[in-house]
Design a protein around this motif. Structure first.
Motif, mmCIF file in Angstrom:
data_model
loop_
_atom_site.group_PDB
_atom_site.id
_atom_site.type_symbol
_atom_site.label_atom_id
_atom_site.label_comp_id
_atom_site.label_asym_id
_atom_site.label_seq_id
_atom_site.Cartn_x
_atom_site.Cartn_y
_atom_site.Cartn_z
ATOM 1 N N ASN A 73 -46.107 27.965 49.459
ATOM 2 C CA ASN A 73 -45.367 28.178 50.650
ATOM 3 C C ASN A 73 -44.207 29.619 50.314
ATOM 4 O OD1 ASN A 73 -43.353 27.331 48.672
ATOM 5 N ND2 ASN A 73 -42.862 25.455 49.589
ATOM 6 N N GLY A 74 -44.520 30.153 49.265
ATOM 7 C CA GLY A 74 -43.736 31.561 49.275
ATOM 8 C C GLY A 74 -42.665 31.398 48.352
ATOM 9 N N LEU A 75 -42.413 30.043 48.056
ATOM 10 C CA LEU A 75 -41.146 29.982 47.199
ATOM 11 C C LEU A 75 -41.454 30.266 45.675
ATOM 12 C CD1 LEU A 75 -39.412 26.938 48.920
ATOM 13 C CD2 LEU A 75 -39.056 29.536 49.286
ATOM 14 N N ILE A 76 -40.473 30.575 44.873
ATOM 15 C CA ILE A 76 -40.556 30.869 43.388
ATOM 16 C C ILE A 76 -39.508 29.731 43.089
ATOM 17 C CG2 ILE A 76 -40.533 32.153 41.398
ATOM 18 C CD1 ILE A 76 -41.286 34.491 43.359
ATOM 19 N N ARG A 77 -39.762 28.935 41.933
ATOM 20 C CA ARG A 77 -39.043 28.000 41.211
ATOM 21 C C ARG A 77 -39.162 28.085 39.916
ATOM 22 N NH1 ARG A 77 -37.145 28.580 45.387
ATOM 23 N NH2 ARG A 77 -36.304 27.094 47.003
ATOM 24 N N PRO A 103 -32.374 15.770 46.770
ATOM 25 C CA PRO A 103 -32.207 15.176 48.189
ATOM 26 C C PRO A 103 -31.873 16.088 49.403
ATOM 27 C CG PRO A 103 -30.874 14.083 46.375
ATOM 28 C CD PRO A 103 -31.606 15.492 45.865
ATOM 29 N N GLU A 104 -31.559 17.473 48.943
ATOM 30 C CA GLU A 104 -31.491 18.433 50.066
ATOM 31 C C GLU A 104 -32.406 19.700 49.504
ATOM 32 O OE1 GLU A 104 -27.455 19.532 50.408
ATOM 33 O OE2 GLU A 104 -26.799 17.480 51.126
ATOM 34 N N SER A 105 -33.612 19.240 49.377
ATOM 35 C CA SER A 105 -34.560 20.288 48.862
ATOM 36 C C SER A 105 -34.893 21.556 49.738
ATOM 37 C CB SER A 105 -35.955 19.844 48.581
ATOM 38 O OG SER A 105 -36.978 20.848 48.301
ATOM 39 N N ARG A 106 -34.787 22.802 49.459
ATOM 40 C CA ARG A 106 -35.018 23.927 50.148
ATOM 41 C C ARG A 106 -36.302 24.189 50.501
ATOM 42 N NH1 ARG A 106 -31.169 28.265 47.427
ATOM 43 N NH2 ARG A 106 -32.287 27.116 45.522
ATOM 44 N N GLY A 107 -37.410 23.313 49.857
ATOM 45 C CA GLY A 107 -38.840 23.467 50.107
ATOM 46 C C GLY A 107 -39.393 23.530 48.798
ATOM 47 N N SER A 116 -38.978 21.602 45.565
ATOM 48 C CA SER A 116 -39.157 20.361 44.777
ATOM 49 C C SER A 116 -39.789 19.539 45.738
ATOM 50 C CB SER A 116 -37.904 19.633 44.110
ATOM 51 O OG SER A 116 -37.170 19.393 45.458
ATOM 52 N N SER A 117 -39.672 19.707 47.088
ATOM 53 C CA SER A 117 -40.477 18.795 47.994
ATOM 54 C C SER A 117 -41.878 19.084 48.152
ATOM 55 C CB SER A 117 -39.876 18.791 49.371
ATOM 56 O OG SER A 117 -39.757 20.403 49.847
ATOM 57 N N TYR A 118 -42.077 20.532 47.784
ATOM 58 C CA TYR A 118 -43.742 20.935 47.777
ATOM 59 C C TYR A 118 -44.280 20.403 46.698
ATOM 60 C CZ TYR A 118 -47.698 23.976 48.127
ATOM 61 O OH TYR A 118 -48.873 24.678 48.308
ATOM 62 N N VAL A 119 -43.795 20.595 45.428
ATOM 63 C CA VAL A 119 -44.232 20.008 44.153
ATOM 64 C C VAL A 119 -44.561 18.601 44.306
ATOM 65 C CG1 VAL A 119 -43.855 19.513 41.984
ATOM 66 C CG2 VAL A 119 -43.270 21.928 42.882
ATOM 67 N N HIS A 120 -43.550 17.612 44.845
ATOM 68 C CA HIS A 120 -43.862 16.214 44.987
ATOM 69 C C HIS A 120 -44.891 15.977 46.156
ATOM 70 C CE1 HIS A 120 -40.813 14.213 42.318
ATOM 71 N NE2 HIS A 120 -40.354 15.431 42.315
ATOM 72 N N ASP A 121 -44.971 16.793 46.953
ATOM 73 C CA ASP A 121 -45.945 16.171 48.279
ATOM 74 C C ASP A 121 -47.128 16.881 48.151
ATOM 75 O OD1 ASP A 121 -43.593 14.918 49.208
ATOM 76 O OD2 ASP A 121 -43.038 16.376 50.639
ATOM 77 N N ARG A 122 -47.297 18.111 47.675
ATOM 78 C CA ARG A 122 -48.489 18.616 47.609
ATOM 79 C C ARG A 122 -49.301 18.900 46.216
ATOM 80 N NH1 ARG A 122 -48.375 22.311 52.406
ATOM 81 N NH2 ARG A 122 -50.555 22.850 51.654
ATOM 82 N N ILE A 123 -48.650 18.788 45.158
ATOM 83 C CA ILE A 123 -49.385 19.130 43.889
ATOM 84 C C ILE A 123 -49.753 17.898 43.397
ATOM 85 C CG2 ILE A 123 -48.993 20.158 41.601
ATOM 86 C CD1 ILE A 123 -47.219 22.313 42.663
ATOM 87 N N ARG A 124 -51.011 17.919 42.897
ATOM 88 C CA ARG A 124 -51.634 16.742 42.426
ATOM 89 C C ARG A 124 -52.384 16.988 41.486
ATOM 90 N NH1 ARG A 124 -48.458 14.631 45.239
ATOM 91 N NH2 ARG A 124 -48.855 13.349 47.071
ATOM 92 N N GLU A 125 -53.126 16.164 40.628
ATOM 93 C CA GLU A 125 -53.942 16.378 39.395
ATOM 94 C C GLU A 125 -55.077 17.031 39.973
ATOM 95 O OE1 GLU A 125 -56.432 13.615 36.402
ATOM 96 O OE2 GLU A 125 -54.400 13.022 36.993
ATOM 97 N N GLY A 126 -55.473 18.166 39.159
ATOM 98 C CA GLY A 126 -56.477 19.066 39.699
ATOM 99 C C GLY A 126 -56.179 20.321 40.399
ATOM 100 N N SER A 127 -54.790 20.110 40.806
ATOM 101 C CA SER A 127 -54.289 21.398 41.804
ATOM 102 C C SER A 127 -54.302 22.492 40.763
ATOM 103 C CB SER A 127 -53.010 21.019 42.426
ATOM 104 O OG SER A 127 -52.994 19.911 43.352
#
Length: 336
Positions: free
Chosen positions: A67-71, A93-97, A99-110
């Protein structure tokens, strides 16, 4: 005690950066583990099974999200295991995009793009270590604890969190018995730093990572200790106060390798101006917390506003983080 972060100077044998820390590589998520309530742990491996760059306790990697972010996430596995890297990610809780991306989109095999490792929080040799971790701040501390144990040093860890269920990696700490104090806030209240750290003592270093209130309290507790006793790593930048919050003046930056002279206005950073001029420069957080954009200063006096450099490094003025720091005078000469 100064208003700047009190951090331990890095040891000569613990460089801030590894030679290949600027190279981007794509790794695969070999495992995704629910490490605690709101914390996932990712195990990363090279697609061809090859070895990953070496790292030391305290190191972190940049994760370049689609999504263009670097963490930045601390490595919390075993440094001796060159086949895998492990990180832990808290869902803010107030993710700027990020940690929510990691939790919602990254899965085993990603597939995950990363840079690093880089170390702004090195573990230095000492006879005695006191570790303080809050929440996901346990991630860099884990490898430090294991390294101190392997070195035969005396060490203790104070680890706090909101609840026991929210505290990650308790299973890895269980074998150490009463050298680890697990103190969930709903059971014990705020961490008793005074009792844990105690009065100043020789040959002792304190290392802390966690939320800003915990770090400030740890700094206060270590105010009477010798300079360089405390090493800290922050999740977020320290907001300027007092003189640091005053309006900034324009100044010139001379880029010796590029042969350019640029003007940095009050409302823009050195990084903004250099990037706009098309000069290649490595950066990541833009907040002065990751150390990626650290640049050599050849002339002039930097106005340091970062959360990475320690007091001695600030005093020498040999480097600066160009994403947030400015100039004390009308001109800086940089090795860019």
């Amino acid at each position: 005690m100064t208003s700047q972060p009190l951090q331990a100077p890095r040891a000569p044998d613990a460089p801030r950066s590894f030679p290949a820390d600027h190279e981007e590589v794509t790794l695969l998520v070999d495992a995704r583990i629910d490490a605690a309530d709101g914390v996932v742990s990712l195990v990363l491996r090279h697609p061809n099974g090859g070895p990953l760059p070496a790292w030391a306790p305290g190191a972190h990697i940049d994760v370049l999200l689609d999504n263009g972010l670097i963490r930045q996430y601390s490595l919390c596995g075993n440094p001796a295991d060159r086949a895998a890297w492990q990180i832990g990610v808290l869902l803010e809780p107030e993710s700027r995009g990020g940690s929510s991306y990691v939790h919602d989109r990254i899965r085993e095999g990603s597939a995950v793009r990363v840079r690093g490792p880089r170390n702004t929080f090195p573990l230095r040799p000492a006879q005695h270590h006191r570790f303080v971790a809050g929440g996901v701040g346990i991630t860099p501390i884990l490898a430090m604890v294991e390294a101190a144990e392997a070195a035969g040093a005396d060490w203790r860890l104070l680890y706090g969190g909101r609840t026991r269920a929210s505290m990650a990696f308790l299973d890895r700490l269980a074998p150490y018995g009463d050298r680890v104090l697990i103190r969930p806030q709903d059971e014990y209240g705020l961490l008793d730093l005074a009792a844990f750290i105690g009065p100043p003592r020789a040959d002792t270093l304190v290392h802390a990572c966690g939320p800003e209130p915990l770090l400030r309290a740890t700094q206060k507790q270590c105010a009477d200790w010798p300079a360089g006793t405390l090493g800290i790593e922050r999740f977020a930048p320290v907001r300027p106060t007092g003189a640091e919050a005053a309006p900034s003046a324009s100044f010139e930056v001379v880029l010796t390798r590029s042969g350019r002279t640029l003007t940095v206005p009050p409302d823009r950073s050195v990084l903004d101006v250099v990037e706009e001029a098309g000069v290649p420069v490595l950066f990541s957080c833009r907040e002065g917390t990751c150390g990626t954009c650290e640049t050599d200063v050849l002339e002039g006096t930097p106005d340091h506003r970062d959360s990475v450099l320690d007091e001695d490094e600030r005093a020498t003025g040999e480097t600066m983080l160009i994403c947030v720091s400015r100039s004390c005078g009308p001109r800086l000469v940089l090795d860019l």
